[in-house]
Design a protein around this motif. Sequence first.
Motif, PDB file in Angstrom:
ATOM      1  N   THR A 425       0.841  -1.110  -0.109  1.00  0.00           N
ATOM      2  CA  THR A 425      -0.060  -0.125   0.012  1.00  0.00           C
ATOM      3  C   THR A 425       0.901   1.299  -0.123  1.00  0.00           C
ATOM      4  O   THR A 425       0.543   2.143  -0.577  1.00  0.00           O
ATOM      5  N   ALA A 426       1.850   1.407   0.523  1.00  0.00           N
ATOM      6  CA  ALA A 426       2.890   2.592   0.800  1.00  0.00           C
ATOM      7  C   ALA A 426       3.366   2.747  -0.535  1.00  0.00           C
ATOM      8  O   ALA A 426       3.815   3.813  -0.919  1.00  0.00           O
ATOM      9  N   ASN A 427       3.788   1.610  -1.263  1.00  0.00           N
ATOM     10  CA  ASN A 427       4.486   1.880  -2.514  1.00  0.00           C
ATOM     11  C   ASN A 427       3.388   2.364  -3.651  1.00  0.00           C
ATOM     12  O   ASN A 427       3.631   3.217  -4.564  1.00  0.00           O
ATOM     13  N   ILE A 428       2.173   1.874  -3.569  1.00  0.00           N
ATOM     14  CA  ILE A 428       0.992   2.404  -4.280  1.00  0.00           C
ATOM     15  C   ILE A 428       0.896   3.846  -4.001  1.00  0.00           C
ATOM     16  O   ILE A 428       0.679   4.765  -4.936  1.00  0.00           O
ATOM     17  N   ALA A 429       0.805   4.326  -2.507  1.00  0.00           N
ATOM     18  CA  ALA A 429       0.603   5.526  -2.111  1.00  0.00           C
ATOM     19  C   ALA A 429       1.690   6.512  -2.757  1.00  0.00           C
ATOM     20  O   ALA A 429       1.481   7.785  -3.010  1.00  0.00           O
ATOM     21  N   ALA A 430       3.048   5.956  -2.843  1.00  0.00           N
ATOM     22  CA  ALA A 430       4.054   6.828  -3.168  1.00  0.00           C
ATOM     23  C   ALA A 430       4.017   7.045  -4.542  1.00  0.00           C
ATOM     24  O   ALA A 430       4.060   8.245  -5.173  1.00  0.00           O
ATOM     25  N   LEU A 431       3.772   6.001  -5.680  1.00  0.00           N
ATOM     26  CA  LEU A 431       3.422   6.264  -6.741  1.00  0.00           C
ATOM     27  C   LEU A 431       2.293   7.350  -6.888  1.00  0.00           C
ATOM     28  O   LEU A 431       2.249   8.409  -7.827  1.00  0.00           O
ATOM     29  N   ILE A 432       1.080   7.346  -6.234  1.00  0.00           N
ATOM     30  CA  ILE A 432       0.182   8.475  -6.278  1.00  0.00           C
ATOM     31  C   ILE A 432       0.462   9.674  -5.799  1.00  0.00           C
ATOM     32  O   ILE A 432       0.209  10.590  -6.366  1.00  0.00           O
ATOM     33  N   ALA A 433       1.231   9.758  -4.878  1.00  0.00           N
ATOM     34  CA  ALA A 433       1.955  11.006  -4.359  1.00  0.00           C
ATOM     35  C   ALA A 433       2.790  11.820  -5.529  1.00  0.00           C
ATOM     36  O   ALA A 433       2.810  12.923  -5.597  1.00  0.00           O
ATOM     37  N   SER A 434       3.452  10.872  -5.973  1.00  0.00           N
ATOM     38  CA  SER A 434       4.406  11.573  -7.147  1.00  0.00           C
ATOM     39  C   SER A 434       3.429  12.241  -8.357  1.00  0.00           C
ATOM     40  O   SER A 434       3.993  13.268  -9.027  1.00  0.00           O
TER      41      SER A 434
END
Length: 844
Positions: A425-434
């Motif tokens: 979930t953190a990796n998906i969130a990081a992509l979204i944050a980008s």
Amino acid sequence: MAESGSERGSTSKGNGGLSSMDSMESHRWVFQDEEDSEIDFEDNDDDDADDFTLHNDIDSEDEDSLYQKLVRTGPRIDSFGVEALEVPGAHRSDFEDASFGKSIFLICQTLGVVFGDVGTSPLYTFSVMFSRAPIDSNEDIIGALSLVLYTLILIPLVKYILIVLLANDDGEGGTFALYSLICRHAKVSLLPNQLASDTRISSFRLKVPSAELERSLKIKEYLETSGALKKLVLVLVLAGTSMVIADGVVTPAMSVISAVRGFKVGVSTVEQDHVVMISVAYLVILFSVQKYGTSKVGLVIGPALFIWFCSLGGIGIYNLVKHDSSVVKAFNPVHIYYYFERNSYKAWYSLGGCLLCATGSEAMFADLCYFPVRTVQFTFVFLVLPCLMLGYMGQAAYLLNNGGDATQAFFSSIPDAAFWPVFLTANIAALIASRTMTTATFSCIKQSTALGCFPRLKIVHTSRKFMGQIYIPAINWFLMASAVLLVCTIASTNEIGNAYGIAELGVMMMTTFLVILVMLLIWQINLIIVVLFSLIFLGLELIFFSSVLRGIGDGSWIILLFGIVIFLIMCIWNYGSKLKYETEVKKKMSMDVLRGLGCNLGTVRAPGIGLLYNELVKGVPAIFGHFLTALPAVHSMIIFVCIKHVPVPVVPQNERFLFRRVCSKSYHIFRCIARYGYKDVRKENHQIFEQLLIESLEKFIRREAQERSLESDGEDDSDFEEDPSRVLVGPNGSVYFGVNETDNLNLTILEPSSSNENQKDLPTTSDPEQSLESELAFLHKAKESGVVYLLGHGDIRAKKESWFIKKLIINYFYTFLRKNCRRGSATLNAPRTHLIKVAMTYMV
């Protein structure tokens, strides 16, 4: 020097269309004494001037033969004086009257677009803070947590959610939206193409009912009369925008590499090189899906962000219950004082890491064009902020009870059973944050392009429903390449975090300066509130900025250099565009020359309509003279078309076109200004644009004839029967009042054309109705013959005696940008088969 192009195609006919002008009231012209101050006259292009020139040419530029002053007692028939009324539905928000289901849908999209950046800050905030100020005691953890909590409260919540978001420009956010808002209330734009009629656009919405009006007017006067202040405001805007673009590079790098570093906690054999390789792959995937648009991607990834925020809150509560709930005492700000008292220099240095908890605050404002203000505020206050606070408190509770590696505080605090789901979930969130800062970058660049501060680029509108949702391919791939380079060059999260802080603080401070100006000039609130806002937030940001500057030598200078390069590009483009426009104003064609040519214009008038595109809002462009000398014939009707962006988000369709007649009726030359807001989308193809323009011109001609008829009826008024010498009928059919026999009139009577065809076009009767029908028939005949686009390419070169710096900027940098940006024909949607080009170079 002019070069005639060879691209000329067949004629075309428009089909379909919408009317674009409202009906107008008639007016009367009366005599005005010399000492009176309120002067207006339709025979001059300059709506802002006080003194006007009376000639037989409707669009006369001469000022030397001024002999009589007239005043307007009603609205002008000239469409430049259109009284903009509130257009039903013209400014209706895309999100008004949203149902409960649609509100949930918007909140989900908002999470995926606006809050991704600030939502991933728990991945790296404590890591960077404790790498700069290592933990010596549990009190250091409490002090650092207190610092983070109050930074979240002061910057994202109080400054942005409660104050800055209210400074939106009709739903638009970002530094250029603030600049546009200021330009509407004061003439601070350096490009001299403003017209008084622009203020009559209904979306201007100027309101000055405050008791602080006198102070506001003084500030407005200072801004408008001081060239230095105008340049200072523009520099602040350009600096803020360049930092937004730099933020669009460092945000993906920081978010992705921080998330991928979790592999080191879950798999001990993972090395730093592996983290870099995976991060690069993530970045390529991220920027590749950007083209699918904000709505589509936001809808898909919105639920993922909702799960992420719930995970933050849930893990935080778990750690508080299991480890140490005493961290709640961090809400007492006295622990910040103790933290600085114990650590002094290290505490100050850790401020650069603490700021990272507020990253993404500017994205909430810059991405405002995608969603309504209330939705952003509601989502942050009731979901985002509580989950972030719980997440930070949970990390602090874990560190108090277990110690461990503080540089991996987040991943270390995750329960073992939930590690891999949360990691995913953190990796998906990081992509979204980008994506958050990428979409903000697209929005800022579109605004700056519309206001003449960035080279023209291809802009793709990804939503048919929401026109603010855009994608810029060139910028997308440029940001991807820069982010990949940054990750490969600086793999340390501490150094990237410092670069992140530089970019974020740069745009934060520029926004603060502009909001202070909005408070003084537009909101007109109490001066004490303005001073408090300035001292608290500007002082706080300067303290943070001093901390991040301390680590600039570690490699984060790269992002500062990147921002400076973008800033210089914007300055060069704005300087060159301003210089080019001013030169075209100076070189514009003399009306005496145009009158001397006669209604034939010294050549053959071929059937058809010629749309001559130029940037001038006043006067006859010099490029028109080159068309006359380079082409064997010109069209029987010429319309000077100027595509102009005004400092409003949207211009309603029925206020789009402004018309004015150039010379007398026999010339059949008009000026048209097509006004667009910086948020407007030019979706119409050339056929629809032609139809809209011609229908608007027909309405203008009808209004003009109606006004002439009313003026003629006024001749029988008793006020003028006593002194018939005070009435003058000009050769163009216009009726003027207040003219004395002793006045030194200098009216040139046009000799009849030697062309039999043109003689037939001239009105042979004084009957206004027959004259109107004759001109409308001429317009319809010209339209049936076809429309051809006349496009003039105006380039500039520095004179030989110019300074070396000016030659370098104009002859090389500005020329390079012009050659590599979108050409005018592509921007104007002009069909190549109906296009004639002429090039002209100005020495400046």
